[in-house]
Design an enzyme around this catalytic site. Structure first.
Site, PDB file in Angstrom:
ATOM      1  N   GLU A 186     -15.086  -9.517 -32.470  1.00  0.00           N
ATOM      2  CA  GLU A 186     -14.326  -8.963 -31.169  1.00  0.00           C
ATOM      3  C   GLU A 186     -13.288  -8.228 -31.502  1.00  0.00           C
ATOM      4  O   GLU A 186     -13.178  -7.340 -30.811  1.00  0.00           O
ATOM      5  CB  GLU A 186     -14.251 -10.268 -30.443  1.00  0.00           C
ATOM      6  CG  GLU A 186     -14.138  -9.929 -28.850  1.00  0.00           C
ATOM      7  CD  GLU A 186     -14.117 -10.958 -28.144  1.00  0.00           C
ATOM      8  OE1 GLU A 186     -15.083 -11.596 -27.906  1.00  0.00           O
ATOM      9  OE2 GLU A 186     -12.981 -11.676 -27.714  1.00  0.00           O
ATOM     10  N   GLU A 199     -14.266  -4.761 -32.061  1.00  0.00           N
ATOM     11  CA  GLU A 199     -14.994  -4.122 -31.125  1.00  0.00           C
ATOM     12  C   GLU A 199     -13.765  -3.500 -30.192  1.00  0.00           C
ATOM     13  O   GLU A 199     -13.803  -2.375 -29.883  1.00  0.00           O
ATOM     14  CB  GLU A 199     -15.570  -4.911 -30.243  1.00  0.00           C
ATOM     15  CG  GLU A 199     -16.329  -4.508 -29.195  1.00  0.00           C
ATOM     16  CD  GLU A 199     -16.984  -5.440 -28.226  1.00  0.00           C
ATOM     17  OE1 GLU A 199     -17.168  -6.640 -28.530  1.00  0.00           O
ATOM     18  OE2 GLU A 199     -17.486  -5.015 -27.086  1.00  0.00           O
ATOM     19  N   CYS A 236     -16.582 -15.422 -24.346  1.00  0.00           N
ATOM     20  CA  CYS A 236     -16.975 -16.659 -24.976  1.00  0.00           C
ATOM     21  C   CYS A 236     -17.632 -17.687 -23.932  1.00  0.00           C
ATOM     22  O   CYS A 236     -18.267 -18.712 -24.189  1.00  0.00           O
ATOM     23  CB  CYS A 236     -16.040 -17.168 -25.550  1.00  0.00           C
ATOM     24  SG  CYS A 236     -14.937 -16.129 -26.610  1.00  0.00           S
ATOM     25  N   SER A 238     -16.847  -7.631 -23.477  1.00  0.00           N
ATOM     26  CA  SER A 238     -17.165  -7.710 -25.064  1.00  0.00           C
ATOM     27  C   SER A 238     -18.612  -7.772 -25.338  1.00  0.00           C
ATOM     28  O   SER A 238     -19.286  -8.626 -24.408  1.00  0.00           O
ATOM     29  CB  SER A 238     -16.253  -8.671 -25.827  1.00  0.00           C
ATOM     30  OG  SER A 238     -16.922  -8.823 -27.140  1.00  0.00           O
ATOM     31  N   LYS A 255     -22.697 -24.076 -20.774  1.00  0.00           N
ATOM     32  CA  LYS A 255     -23.613 -23.946 -21.997  1.00  0.00           C
ATOM     33  C   LYS A 255     -24.869 -24.015 -21.950  1.00  0.00           C
ATOM     34  O   LYS A 255     -25.760 -23.386 -22.785  1.00  0.00           O
ATOM     35  CB  LYS A 255     -22.744 -24.584 -23.273  1.00  0.00           C
ATOM     36  CG  LYS A 255     -21.417 -23.881 -23.382  1.00  0.00           C
ATOM     37  CD  LYS A 255     -21.479 -22.640 -24.351  1.00  0.00           C
ATOM     38  CE  LYS A 255     -20.036 -22.013 -24.820  1.00  0.00           C
ATOM     39  NZ  LYS A 255     -20.163 -20.816 -25.250  1.00  0.00           N
ATOM     40  N   GLU A 279     -26.467 -20.909 -20.843  1.00  0.00           N
ATOM     41  CA  GLU A 279     -26.314 -20.059 -21.717  1.00  0.00           C
ATOM     42  C   GLU A 279     -27.250 -19.889 -22.511  1.00  0.00           C
ATOM     43  O   GLU A 279     -27.946 -18.965 -22.999  1.00  0.00           O
ATOM     44  CB  GLU A 279     -25.073 -19.809 -22.508  1.00  0.00           C
ATOM     45  CG  GLU A 279     -24.767 -18.787 -23.171  1.00  0.00           C
ATOM     46  CD  GLU A 279     -23.369 -19.123 -24.016  1.00  0.00           C
ATOM     47  OE1 GLU A 279     -23.196 -19.922 -24.712  1.00  0.00           O
ATOM     48  OE2 GLU A 279     -22.553 -18.017 -24.053  1.00  0.00           O
ATOM     49  N   GLU A 292     -32.080 -13.706 -23.445  1.00  0.00           N
ATOM     50  CA  GLU A 292     -31.371 -12.740 -24.520  1.00  0.00           C
ATOM     51  C   GLU A 292     -31.038 -13.686 -25.931  1.00  0.00           C
ATOM     52  O   GLU A 292     -30.765 -12.959 -26.867  1.00  0.00           O
ATOM     53  CB  GLU A 292     -29.965 -12.229 -24.348  1.00  0.00           C
ATOM     54  CG  GLU A 292     -30.122 -11.303 -22.826  1.00  0.00           C
ATOM     55  CD  GLU A 292     -30.071 -12.059 -21.411  1.00  0.00           C
ATOM     56  OE1 GLU A 292     -29.725 -13.504 -21.779  1.00  0.00           O
ATOM     57  OE2 GLU A 292     -29.972 -11.866 -20.509  1.00  0.00           O
ATOM     58  N   CYS A 342     -11.595 -24.464 -22.325  1.00  0.00           N
ATOM     59  CA  CYS A 342     -12.609 -25.127 -22.751  1.00  0.00           C
ATOM     60  C   CYS A 342     -12.175 -26.768 -22.776  1.00  0.00           C
ATOM     61  O   CYS A 342     -12.988 -27.713 -22.448  1.00  0.00           O
ATOM     62  CB  CYS A 342     -13.075 -24.942 -24.144  1.00  0.00           C
ATOM     63  SG  CYS A 342     -13.787 -23.067 -23.989  1.00  0.00           S
TER      64      CYS A 342
END
Lengths: 435, 572
Positions: free
Chosen positions: B280, B283, B300, B320, B359, B362, B367, B504
């Site tokens: 990141e 990037e 994230c 990102s 999560k 996710e 993907e 988190c």
């Protein structure tokens, strides 16, 4: 007939309406001819604080049921630093057996409009809303036409009667919920939110509609103002009693010969109301019970009827004047049926927000259903009392606290009828009814 | 603050002016029951179990909404109060399933605790059977309206903390319920699955989807090589599941516990957190140098990503392209680690321990299968891990310390910061600074981006180039920032957003009782973990350096692009 006292020839409304009759509406020319809008003309020439003082001197209390001193409420709104203020008329007359506000709106609309305008002037509000229940299309039409006529005549709108004072009034239609008659739920309803009560404090006088100071009063309360301002506090106090000045509109229904709307001065007894206004019990039957104050009021036996219509006297005997509904039951009527009807009504109308009202009414309905179906037990009666007590003690809003009034009073006065419906109470043990 | 003198149960006491009876009483050690009250929320006064006697008041007064006044005489323990509280509990229970042993909240349900405290062993009310459909439409959350006590805590957090506005209190009387609009299921609305509603639910009406059976099945299957990764935020919260105070650091016991439970390798999401910083960070530099879309937004937090996909699809190019550390780990576990260990990727089962309910969603995104397999096979929240460890017979507090396995368990202090709001930003700045400036960063603590303020800003000087950054946590704050970005009024280069308040460590998968106080304690612990690490910059992580040398090549390289980066979809 009106009950007149102390040689008074006229009262605040001077109306009388019995079932079946539909008297003519007092239109604007009629109203002006009767001295209408003289009070507003006089008020506009004085300080608004003087108007508030006169209402305080007159001892007017809210006629919607809570009986809060109106002048004090006005003062609370008036004393705000926030200058954007509202006057709201609570015309969500949802209390079963109550039809006084409807009559005022359909027959004496200008008395209400003048009263609201006086209130607005007194508290410094330039905008007002009449919240009329959805079920009153005639009242909505009447008020709509009357507002237009008043605006046309310069009695509403900008620069009323050529003064600096402007007041714009509109109608807001309810959508059918009883609970929106609770003042904070009513505010939420206007704001487009769910019709559930809000926490108090802050009170509407501080933070009402859109968070602005707001005066909310019942139709009858506001319609008292032209007489109070026009004729003065001394005249007003000549009606009624020292404790409760003025008059009360009584919605009289049930098993009486003359059902209808009557204006009586405070201080008359309920027995007088039933006999003089109601013309006694229908078909020569015996009086069994009277439900005073609507569905959220109490059920009392005949021996309680000597109680005078007066806030202090009624409070001592735990009688709720409420909206002024008087519903008469003759000796053929079942108390349990009446209570079942009330409980079902409240279960349907509870907003569901707080536990005591929502779950209490759910259980109350189950138990009364069981009693009416012959499956009740003595322990059910104890539960009924406990649930109702919890509703009274701990519900969020006034409506939830009052929802069990019919039940708790009828359990006190007509316990034998409940016991007779219990399968585990022996007939020998069943006592004579007190009624 | 000015004190108000009053009496509680006859004792003369004082409390700060403006406090409620409930706050004052609890401060003074007088317990008043509550259900709809939550210390981080506005007063609702729905449940009424906190009613008390106030001298001069005809009715009982709710302690949660009544403010103390001078000379007030309050009684919390009278026959009248007890009868009323017991009756209200009885009324709630009369409309509540009577199957506590079958409930996921058995053991930590607030209603059950009150029922026990008040001796509600015999329900005197008629039981109203309830059988409303249970919403299991998402991979993260379960909504069981039968257990809902209509306290409104979930709707409050959904509307006022996250501003997602998914859960509404609707209908009236006994039909009242809290649910998505028009009776839809959670999968049919823009729910981001953050699970903040679960954290505040007093009963089992809202809970995470329980994936413990799938994990046991993998552990019990000896054909499977089961590896586990642990998110940074879990090490500072898992001890709460075993009675320890919020903020207890339990990294070493956690490792031992996972080994005890039967995981073949105990790895650390911190390893891929360091890797995320490298990807990141580069990037960001590339965007700065080539005129790419700015500000760049962190990626994230899966609830945050879903929020963007629903609400700001026009801003997706700002995100990102880096996968989250969880997903980078999964992709590497079934490629790099498979190669290293000589275990076939189809035999590797990857479990994540996350502070997060989103999560779960996710890990199941289509993907997230760049290894050729589903990269992460199962996700357990901190709460589920607590249950799994209890089932495994772990006596957590007595465990000896353990150490993560190498190489996917090697990390730096920068990675540990990922658990706290501002942590990703701080970790990124430590690396980006040294990459750009080419000299050692001596003051590694970027305190401007720390703390519980909803939106934080800082400007970092990179060799004469001032780089403005911002940090937001909680979606209400994120929305403010995104509206600015959309309006072209945000001149930031880099923005960190975490879906949940506090980051988190305050995630929707964390232990019950999560609130502002425990969030602050876990954040303090997170900084302590960082400070105690020998290495505190992600690019110094030797295992990550080795990974680039042996497998990935370079940051943003061909292999990274394939395994560690992703794309987003418009869900509006």
């Amino acid at each position: 007939m009106n009950i007149r006292r102390n040689g008074q020839s006229d009262l605040v409304f001077n109306i009388e309406w019995q079932g079946g009759q539909t008297g003519a509406q007092i239109d604007l020319p009629d109203y002006l001819a009767r001295g209408g809008y003289q009070a507003l003309r006089r008020a506009l020439a004085t300080d608004p604080a003087q108007v508030v003082q006169t209402v305080k001197d007159a001892g007017l209390r809210g006629r919607g049921g809570a009986a809060f001193p109106t002048g004090l409420k006005m003062e609370h709104v008036r004393d705000n630093l926030e200058l954007e203020r509202y006057v709201i008329c609570n015309a969500d007359e949802g209390e079963p057996g109550t039809f006084k506000d409807r009559f005022v709106m359909t027959h004496l609309p200008f008395q209400l409009l003048e009263g609201m305008t006086l209130a607005a002037y007194a508290v410094g509000a330039n905008r007002g809303i009449i919240y009329i229940r959805y079920e009153y299309p005639e009242a909505q039409a009447s008020i709509r036409h009357s507002i237009a006529a008043a605006v046309e005549a310069g009695l509403l709108g900008d620069n009323i009667l050529g003064s600096e004072f402007s007041f714009h009034l509109e109608i807001f239609s309810g959508a059918g919920s009883y609970l929106c008659g609770e003042e904070t739920a009513l505010l939420s309803s206007i704001e487009g939110k769910k019709g559930r009560p809000r926490l108090k404090p802050p009170y509407p006088t501080q933070s009402g509609l859109w968070g602005k100071p707001t005066l909310i009063n019942n139709v009858e309360t506001l319609a008292n103002l032209p007489a109070i301002i026009g004729r003065g506090a001394v005249w007003y106090r000549s009606l009624g009693t020292a404790d409760s000045p003025g008059t009360k509109l009584i919605s009289l229904s049930g098993d009486v010969n003359n059902r209808g709307l009557f204006e009586v001065p405070f201080g008359v007894s309920f027995r007088e109301i039933i006999e003089s206004c109601g013309g006694g019990i229908k078909n020569g039957r015996k009086l069994k019970a009277v439900n005073i104050g609507g569905a959220s009021g109490v059920v009392v036996p005949p021996h309680e009827l000597d109680c005078r219509l007066e806030y202090g006297a009624c409070a001592k005997r735990e009688i709720t004047i409420g909206s002024g509904a008087v519903f008469v039951l003759d000796d053929t009527r079942s108390i349990l049926d009446n209570v079942r009807n009330r409980a079902a009504f409240f279960l349907h109308e509870s907003c569901g927000k707080c536990t005591p009202c929502r779950e209490g009414l759910r259980q109350v309905n189950r138990i009364i259903g069981a009693l009416c179906g012959g499956a009740g037990t003595a322990s059910d009666l104890a539960k009924l009392e406990r649930y109702t007590r919890t509703m009274q003690q701990a519900a969020f809003c006034g409506l939830g606290q009052a929802a069990g009034n019919t039940l708790i009073s009828s359990l006190a006065y007509f316990r034998s009828e409940y016991e007779a419906a219990c399968r585990d109470v022996q007939p020998a043990a069943k006592k004579e009814g007190t009624a | 603050m000015e004190q108000v003198a009053m009496k509680i149960n006859g004792a003369a006491v004082s409390a700060p002016q403006g406090s409620t009876i409930l706050e004052a009483a609890r401060q003074l050690g007088v317990k008043i029951p509550s259900l709809c009250h939550h210390p981080d929320q506005r007063v609702k006064a729905n449940c009424r179990v906190c009613v008390v006697e106030v001298e001069g008041s005809r009715n009982l007064m709710p302690a949660c909404s009544t403010r103390v006044a001078p000379g007030m005489e309050i009684r919390t323990n009278t026959a009248r109060v007890r009868e009323t509280v017991q009756t209200i509990l009885e009324l709630i229970l009369s409309n509540h399933p009577q199957d506590c042993p079958n409930c996921i909240r058995n053991g930590n349900c607030e209603l059950r605790q009150l029922a026990a405290d008040y001796g509600m062993r015999e329900y005197k009310a008629d039981i109203e059977p309830v059988a409303l459909p249970i919403d299991t439409s998402t991979l993260s959350l379960v909504r069981d309206p039968n257990k809902c006590i209509k306290c409104g805590r979930c709707a409050e957090v959904c509307h006022h903390v996250q501003e997602t506005g998914i859960l509404y209190s609707h209908f009236r009387s006994t039909d009242i319920g809290v649910a998505p609009e028009y009776g839809k299921q959670l999968s049919e609305v823009n729910c981001v699955l953050c699970g903040q509603c679960v954290l505040v639910c007093p009963t089992g009406a809202l809970h995470e989807k329980d994936d413990i059976p799938a994990v046991w099945a993998a552990i019990d299957n000896h054909e499977k090589h089961v590896v586990v990764q642990v998110a940074p935020a879990v090490r500072v919260s898992i001890a709460e599941e075993f009675g320890q105070a919020p903020g207890t650091i339990a990294t070493d016991k956690l490792v031992s516990a996972l080994r005890f439970a039967g995981f073949d390798r105990v790895f650390d999401t911190d390893f891929t957190a360091d890797l995320t910083i490298l990807e990141e960070g580069h990037e960001l530099l590339r965007r700065l140098q080539t005129g790419g879309t700015l500000p760049m937004l962190t990626s994230c937090s899966p609830g945050w990503i879903k929020f963007m996909e629903h609400n700001y699809p026009d801003l997706l190019p700002h995100l990102s392209t880096c996968k989250s550390p969880q997903q980078m780990f999964g992709a590497l576990a079934k490629t790099y680690y498979a190669q290293l260990s000589g275990i076939a990727p189809e035999d590797i089962f990857v479990v994540s321990i996350m502070p997060c309910t989103a999560k779960k969603f996710e890990s199941a995104r289509p993907e997230m299968a760049d290894s050729g397999y589903r990269d992460v096979d199962a996700v357990l929240t901190t709460r589920e891990l607590g249950r799994l460890l209890r089932q495994a017979g772990v006596d957590f507090n007595k465990l000896p310390p353990g150490e993560f396995d190498a190489p996917l368990g090697v990390s730096t202090g920068a990675a540990a910061l990922f658990g706290a709001t501002g942590g990703v930003m701080e970790a990124a700045l430590r690396t980006v600074y040294e990459v750009v400036v080419q000299e050692e960063l001596t003051e590694v603590n970027f305190t401007e981006v720390r703390g519980m303020a909803g939106i934080k800003e800082a400007t970092v000087d990179l060799n004469g180039l001032p780089v403005k950054v911002a940090v937001a946590h909680g979606l209400a704050h994120a929305r403010r920032l995104m509206d600015d970005v959309r309006a072209g009024q945000a001149d930031y280069a880099f923005v960190e957003v975490m879906c949940c308040p506090g980051g988190c460590i305050g995630g929707g998968g964390q232990p019950y009782g999560t609130g502002t106080a425990s969030r602050e304690a876990r954040i303090a612990a997170t900084y302590a973990v960082d400070a105690a690490m020998p290495l505190r910059k992600s690019h110094h992580n030797p295992a990550v350096q080795q990974l680039y040398q042996d497998f990935l090549g370079q940051p943003l390289g061909e292999k990274s692009h394939h395994l560690l980066h992703t794309a987003y979809c418009d869900r509006s």
